[in-house]
Enzyme design. Structure first.
Site, mmCIF file in Angstrom:
data_model
loop_
_atom_site.group_PDB
_atom_site.id
_atom_site.type_symbol
_atom_site.label_atom_id
_atom_site.label_comp_id
_atom_site.label_asym_id
_atom_site.label_seq_id
_atom_site.Cartn_x
_atom_site.Cartn_y
_atom_site.Cartn_z
ATOM 1 N N ASP A 213 38.474 54.502 32.666
ATOM 2 C CA ASP A 213 39.410 53.508 32.614
ATOM 3 C C ASP A 213 38.456 51.997 32.408
ATOM 4 O O ASP A 213 37.804 51.784 33.332
ATOM 5 C CB ASP A 213 40.423 53.404 33.754
ATOM 6 N N HIS A 226 43.985 40.205 21.594
ATOM 7 C CA HIS A 226 43.864 41.638 21.057
ATOM 8 C C HIS A 226 42.792 41.939 20.084
ATOM 9 O O HIS A 226 42.349 43.158 20.108
ATOM 10 C CB HIS A 226 45.115 41.975 20.862
ATOM 11 N N ASP A 230 40.300 45.116 20.901
ATOM 12 C CA ASP A 230 40.118 46.074 20.055
ATOM 13 C C ASP A 230 38.654 46.407 19.941
ATOM 14 O O ASP A 230 38.052 47.529 19.802
ATOM 15 C CB ASP A 230 40.874 46.075 18.460
ATOM 16 N N GLU A 257 43.490 52.000 27.176
ATOM 17 C CA GLU A 257 42.215 51.755 27.534
ATOM 18 C C GLU A 257 41.475 52.751 28.359
ATOM 19 O O GLU A 257 40.297 52.710 28.912
ATOM 20 C CB GLU A 257 42.055 50.395 28.349
#
Length: 344
Positions: A213, A226, A230, A257
């Site tokens: 994570d 964002h 990405d 994620e």
């Protein structure tokens, strides 16, 4: 080249392998095929045909039935096996869309067409030819117009089959690959984990699972946007792919994620070693994360679980253990690895 259809005008012109012990017949076949715009390779017996097949990788074989050393029927059987193995190994690898119109026809066809040309025309010989794996059959003396049409038809069928297999492979990739990161998606993860659980239960070998994570990823998205998020996911996926190097290991995007690594036949120590390498690899990216509470750079929390699968237990126990280990790693301050060994 004027005789060849635009259908075949690719960067690699179809190659035809001619096997006939009669030199004059080989010459006639070469002239007829080259007039149609094909490239021709000649051999004089079945053994030579087998010897050059792998290096030439022809799109069609014109094969005489009666030859010395190795007859056409025996050669045909061997060619069918070789071409099928070649095609299957090729399809196992990804095929890029840009290569579809530049590769030879046989690259994606799992059985190179074989057209037998012979003076034998009795029913038994015809049956024997098809039983040996021949795709089609013509008799001598050759009717050249018929031969040209049959060659063209076989090459067209091979081309269409190639395109079908390429499209099928592309669809499989879409179904199993995460579009953003290029690693396996959750669907592929679930199927692979189930398959390996059953296999390793039978073999009584260990199975390890790593869940990763990205620490404070929501804050990362809020701070950098964002598109940057990405790109972050793509870079992390690349690290996982590079460090989970064994052929059997599967890297997948588990969700959001989170990433996962399935490691068949891997004990706890080996899995923890890989987890540590992944953690270090992401840290070495030195991706700024000003909102993180544990480091100025992007970090990972990892949960590792290992067990010996068996048929009496459920594979969900492994996933739950890895998830609990990951939760514990985050609860204890993130940027760390927690291991749980499961007794099934």
């Amino acid at each position: 080249m004027s005789g060849i259809s635009p259908f075949f005008m690719t960067k690699e012109t179809p190659v035809i392998l001619v096997a006939d012990d009669d030199k004059s017949m080989r010459m006639l076949l070469r002239e007829a095929m080259e007039k149609e715009g094909y490239r021709v390779v000649e051999v004089s017996d079945g053994k030579q045909c087998l010897d050059v097949y792998a290096s030439v990788k022809p799109d069609l074989v014109l094969l005489d039935a009666v030859m010395p050393i190795m007859d056409g029927f025996t050669c045909c059987k061997q060619l069918s096996k070789i071409s099928s193995n070649f095609g299957n190994s090729t399809l196992a690898n990804p095929v890029m869309e840009s290569s579809l119109n530049t590769s030879a026809i046989s690259v994606l066809w799992n059985s190179t067409p074989i057209l037998m040309i012979t003076g034998l025309d009795d029913p038994e010989s015809v049956d024997r030819a098809f039983e040996a794996g021949a795709t089609d059959y013509v008799t001598k003396p050759i009717h050249w117009a018929v031969l040209r049409q049959r060659v063209r038809r076989l090459l067209q069928q091979a081309q269409l089959y190639k395109q079908f297999e390429a499209a099928t492979h592309a669809l499989q990739e879409l179904v199993n690959i995460d579009g953003l990161t290029g690693v396996a998606n959750r669907r592929r993860f679930d199927h692979y984990l189930n398959t390996k659980w059953l296999n390793l239960a039978h073999e009584q070998l260990p199975l390890s699972l790593i869940l990763c994570d990205i620490d404070y990823f929501k804050l990362y998205n809020d701070r950098y946007g964002h598109p940057a998020g990405d790109a972050c996911l793509q870079k992390v996926a690349a690290v996982l792919n590079r460090l989970a190097q064994r052929n059997e290991d599967l890297v997948a995007r588990y969700g959001g994620e989170e990433f996962a690594v399935i490691m068949p036949n891997t004990h706890a120590a080996g899995a923890v070693h890989v987890a540590a390498s992944i953690q270090a690899g992401v840290r070495e990216l030195q991706m700024d994360h000003s909102e993180s509470e544990v480091s100025r750079y992007l970090t990972l929390s990892l949960g590792v679980a290992t067990t010996f699968p068996n048929f009496e237990s459920s594979l969900t126990t492994l996933g739950m253990a890895a998830d609990k280990a990951l939760y514990q790693a985050k609860a204890q301050g993130r940027n760390r690895i927690i291991l749980k060994q499961v007794k099934c």
